[in-house]
Structure formats: structure tokens, C-alpha cells
Enzyme design. Structure first.
Site, short mmCIF file in Angstrom:
data_model
loop_
_atom_site.label_atom_id
_atom_site.label_comp_id
_atom_site.label_asym_id
_atom_site.label_seq_id
_atom_site.Cartn_x
_atom_site.Cartn_y
_atom_site.Cartn_z
N ARG A 122 6.73 46.87 52.09
CA ARG A 122 7.74 47.95 52.03
C ARG A 122 7.74 48.64 50.68
NH1 ARG A 122 10.83 47.47 56.72
NH2 ARG A 122 11.35 45.36 57.40
N PHE A 173 -1.84 51.17 62.63
CA PHE A 173 -0.63 50.52 62.13
C PHE A 173 -0.50 50.82 60.65
CE2 PHE A 173 2.47 47.40 60.93
CZ PHE A 173 3.34 47.45 62.02
N GLU A 216 14.81 58.05 60.74
CA GLU A 216 13.96 56.94 61.19
C GLU A 216 12.62 56.98 60.46
OE1 GLU A 216 13.54 54.16 62.15
OE2 GLU A 216 13.25 53.92 64.30
N ASP A 217 11.98 55.82 60.34
CA ASP A 217 10.67 55.78 59.67
C ASP A 217 9.57 56.28 60.59
OD1 ASP A 217 10.85 53.55 61.35
OD2 ASP A 217 10.22 52.10 59.83
N ASP A 277 7.28 55.40 67.63
CA ASP A 277 6.02 54.86 68.15
C ASP A 277 6.08 54.95 69.69
OD1 ASP A 277 3.61 53.45 68.22
OD2 ASP A 277 4.57 51.51 67.94
P1 IMP Z 1 9.24 52.22 68.85
O1 IMP Z 1 8.01 51.63 69.49
O2 IMP Z 1 9.22 53.71 68.87
O3 IMP Z 1 10.47 51.61 69.47
O4 IMP Z 1 9.16 51.79 67.34
C1 IMP Z 1 10.10 50.96 66.80
C2 IMP Z 1 9.85 50.49 65.41
O5 IMP Z 1 8.60 49.82 65.32
C3 IMP Z 1 9.78 51.57 64.33
O6 IMP Z 1 11.03 52.00 63.91
C4 IMP Z 1 9.10 50.75 63.23
O7 IMP Z 1 10.06 49.98 62.54
C5 IMP Z 1 8.15 49.87 64.00
N1 IMP Z 1 6.79 50.43 63.96
C6 IMP Z 1 6.13 51.12 64.91
N2 IMP Z 1 4.90 51.48 64.50
C7 IMP Z 1 4.79 51.01 63.24
C8 IMP Z 1 3.74 51.05 62.24
O8 IMP Z 1 2.64 51.62 62.42
N3 IMP Z 1 4.03 50.44 61.07
C9 IMP Z 1 5.20 49.80 60.80
N4 IMP Z 1 6.20 49.75 61.68
C10 IMP Z 1 5.99 50.33 62.89
MG MG Z 2 12.21 51.01 62.34
#
Ligand code: IMP
Ligand code: MG
Length: 173
Positions: free
Chosen positions: A163, A150, A97-98, A101
Site C-alpha cells: 500500500r 493485478f 474507490e481505488d 474490477d
Molecule cells: P470488485 O471485483 O469490483 O468487487 O473489486 C473489489 C475490490 O477488489 C477493489 O476495491 C480492490 O480493493 C480489489 N481489487 C480488485 N482488483 C485489484 C487489483 O488489481 N489490485 C488490488 N486490489 C484489487
Molecule cells: Mg477496495
């Protein structure tokens, strides 16, 4: 393209990716054939670099996730936009995963993958933003913990842009 200020340089990212690959290699010596699952779209660059540092027999199966939300907020409503093409029953899986959050996307995905009865599932995430965590997610291999900013680049987007940035930068308001 306006260049966001760097948070993690290409060199810093590459050094850490090599360490993660070495740790994954060490920990999976008893694996028959590891299934690496990059989560699209954000982790495609990270996964491409990471697998070149994993010295094991492996296969790659993409999985697309979309988390609905306005702008930079995740809603927790998650949709699989592209699914695995092979069963993972009885296999060792590494999700790539990238960024974790709120953790809502990974909670949804880990629960979903568990129903497919793999032998094991581990999570490798390049980034973690603990300040915004809403559910606790065990990250087995973590690149960097970052502040509540962010970030974009190295696969991560804002509204599908950035990207292709070779480093991770901070999106300024
Ligand atoms: P979650 O809030 O953990 O469900 O995050 C889900 C997705 O939100 C991540 O896999 C990213 O694709 C995107 N995301 C969350 N924070 C960032 C950020 O700082 N930059 C870019 N994408 C983000
Ligand atoms: Mg993602």
C-alpha cells in the site's frame, strides 16, 4: 520490499488526480456540502490527494468494505467493516474507490447507499479493469482504464502489502 514494475508513475497519477478534482469541483457548484466517502482501505491515499483538489465545502466519511475471495479474486460477497458515522439523507455523496474490477463491490455499495436516500451519489474510481467486469457500474469520474493485470501500490494491496508504494505497479507472478 521487492519493487513491482511501474504501470502508472507518481507524476502521471498526480496530474490525473488534479484533473478529477477540478471536474468534481465544476460539477458540484450547487452542492450544499459534499460528503466524500473514501472506501477503505484501498482508496485512502487517492482520497487524501483528491480532496486537496476539490475546491468546495466538504466533509469526509469513511466506509470500510471487504469483499470475500481467495487471493486476487472477488467473490461478490461483500461486508461493511466500518460504516458512515453521519446520515447522508438529502446530501450529495461522492464515493471514492481505488479500483472497479468485477463491479460487485460497487453494485452492493451503491444499492446500500440508495436506501439511505441521499440527494445524489456519484462514483469516482482511480482505476477500472473492464476485462473482468461482471456487472455494469457507472463511473462518473475515472482516473485510468487498465488491462487485466493485478496492480498494487498507492493504497492498493496484495495480502495487505504494497500500500505504501508511491506509484502503481504490476504484481508479477
Ligand atoms: P470488485 O471485483 O469490483 O468487487 O473489486 C473489489 C475490490 O477488489 C477493489 O476495491 C480492490 O480493493 C480489489 N481489487 C480488485 N482488483 C485489484 C487489483 O488489481 N489490485 C488490488 N486490489 C484489487
Ligand atoms: Mg477496495
Amino acid at each position: 520490499m521487492k519493487k513491482p514494475p511501474a504501470l502508472l508513475s507518481t507524476d502521471v497519477i498526480q496530474a490525473r488526480v488534479a484533473e478529477l478534482g477540478a471536474a468534481i469541483t465544476r460539477d458540484h457548484q450547487d452542492s450544499d456540502e459534499l460528503v466524500v466517502v473514501p472506501i477503505l482501505k484501498g482508496s485512502f491515499l487517492f482520497a487524501a490527494d483528491l480532496i486537496r483538489h476539490i475546491d468546495l465545502d466538504l466533509s469526509v466519511e469513511f466506509l470500510g468494505l471487504r469483499s470475500y475471495g481467495a487471493g486476487t479474486e472477488s467473490s461478490g460477497v461483500v461486508q461493511i467493516t466500518y460504516d458512515l458515522t453521519q446520515p447522508i439523507t438529502g446530501r450529495d455523496v461522492l464515493v471514492v474507490e481505488d479500483i472497479v474490477d468485477t463491479g460487485l463491490s460497487m453494485r452492493y455499495l451503491m444499492e446500500n447507499l440508495a436506501t439511505r436516500q441521499p440527494r445524489s451519489v456519484k462514483l469516482c474510481s482511480l482505476l477500472h479493469k473492464p476485462a473482468r467486469s461482471r456487472v455494469k457500474i457507472a463511473i462518473d469520474y475515472l482516473g485510468f482504464t487498465i488491462e487485466d493485470r493485478f496492480v498494487v501500490g498507492y493504497g492498493l494491496d496484495y495480502a495487505e502489502k504494497y500500500r505504501n508504494l508511491p506509484y502503481i505497479g504490476v504484481l508479477e507472478a
